[in-house]
Design a protein around this motif. Structure first.
Motif, PDB file in Angstrom:
ATOM      1  N   LEU A  92       0.827  -1.212   0.000  1.00 45.89           N
ATOM      2  CA  LEU A  92       0.000   0.000   0.000  1.00 45.89           C
ATOM      3  C   LEU A  92       0.860   1.261   0.000  1.00 45.89           C
ATOM      4  N   THR A  93       1.984   1.175   0.674  1.00 47.25           N
ATOM      5  CA  THR A  93       2.885   2.334   0.710  1.00 47.25           C
ATOM      6  C   THR A  93       3.513   2.583  -0.659  1.00 47.25           C
ATOM      7  N   VAL A  94       3.878   1.499  -1.348  1.00 49.01           N
ATOM      8  CA  VAL A  94       4.382   1.654  -2.720  1.00 49.01           C
ATOM      9  C   VAL A  94       3.324   2.347  -3.575  1.00 49.01           C
ATOM     10  N   TYR A  95       2.079   1.917  -3.427  1.00 45.80           N
ATOM     11  CA  TYR A  95       0.990   2.543  -4.180  1.00 45.80           C
ATOM     12  C   TYR A  95       0.887   4.026  -3.845  1.00 45.80           C
ATOM     13  N   ASP A  96       0.923   4.348  -2.563  1.00 46.50           N
ATOM     14  CA  ASP A  96       0.804   5.743  -2.136  1.00 46.50           C
ATOM     15  C   ASP A  96       1.955   6.602  -2.667  1.00 46.50           C
ATOM     16  N   MET A  97       3.147   6.028  -2.662  1.00 43.90           N
ATOM     17  CA  MET A  97       4.316   6.774  -3.129  1.00 43.90           C
ATOM     18  C   MET A  97       4.275   7.019  -4.640  1.00 43.90           C
ATOM     19  N   CYS A  98       3.553   6.155  -5.365  1.00 40.27           N
ATOM     20  CA  CYS A  98       3.584   6.214  -6.831  1.00 40.27           C
ATOM     21  C   CYS A  98       2.263   6.642  -7.474  1.00 40.27           C
TER      22      CYS A  98
END
Length: 235
Positions: free
Chosen positions: A200-206
């Motif tokens: 989810l953090t990867v998604y948020d960062m990208c």
């Protein structure tokens, strides 16, 4: 009417003395048996031996039905430890379990697409180091598992580790997480939460670069310790 006439014709010739005598005339039991056959022919089923017998049979049938229902319920919920005998949610009592070393490994994949993949690879995302931030988020997520999932126990984690790798074949981030503890319950949920929060953090960062990012394949890969022992996913 026909049936009543037949009954009357059988009972009329029998005087009081003959009814209780042991002469060669028709015996009372024979008459009753013959009448029962007539009733079965007319009504389609043999009569109950007595009102009490009929009542007892119905009671036994009801009790048997209730017992079978109870057994069925127990069998339905026997494999689900977070569900009580009546289907209600419950927290598992682990007080009687043994303290053992417990380890769990989970994984997931974040498919970025080529455009976002290239930006992450070059560390050019606006929010900064995608993989580094996601790794820290996964560790924090594992430690918050019992706060996020209602029936999880609050356990002391002895180790949490995440590994994030860029895969150029399908333009994805492959995430693998491990959680460990020495206690009375497993750490599968902690490992799964770690990789999920990292994804989810990867998604948020990208997400500023693309809304088409896909988080997929969240699954347990391996666990050890506890009563069930060691388990690994078959490839």
């Amino acid at each position: 009417m026909m049936f009543l006439r037949r009954v009357t014709s059988k009972l009329k010739p029998m005087s009081r003395s003959r009814l209780f005598s042991s002469d060669n005339g028709p015996d009372l039991s024979e008459v009753i048996a013959e009448l029962n056959q007539e009733m079965e022919f007319v009504f389609g089923e043999p009569p109950a031996s007595s009102p009490a017998g009929s009542s007892n049979s119905q009671t036994m049938a009801q009790e048997s039905h209730l017992v079978m229902n109870d057994i069925t319920k127990k069998e339905t919920f026997s494999g689900l430890t977070h569900i009580g005998s009546k289907g209600e949610a419950q927290m598992v009592d682990i007080s009687s379990k043994e303290i053992t070393k417990r380890v769990a490994v989970a994984s997931c994949k974040v498919i970025l697409g080529q455009k976002v993949f290239d930006l992450v690879l070059a560390n050019q995302m606006e929010k900064g180091d995608v993989l580094g931030v996601a790794k820290l988020a996964g560790v924090c997520g594992a430690k918050q598992t019992s706060n996020l999932i209602p029936l999880c126990h609050n356990i002391n984690l002895s180790h949490v580790h995440l590994d994030l790798k860029l895969n150029p074949r399908d333009f994805s981030v492959e995430i693998k997480g491990q959680a460990a503890s020495t206690g009375k319950t497993g750490v599968e949920m902690e490992a799964l939460t770690a990789v999920t929060i990292a994804g989810l953090t990867v998604y948020d960062m990208c997400k500023a670069a693309s809304k088409d990012i896909l988080i997929t394949g969240i699954r347990l890969e391996h666990k050890s310790g506890g009563k069930s022992g060691e388990w690994s996913r078959k490839v």
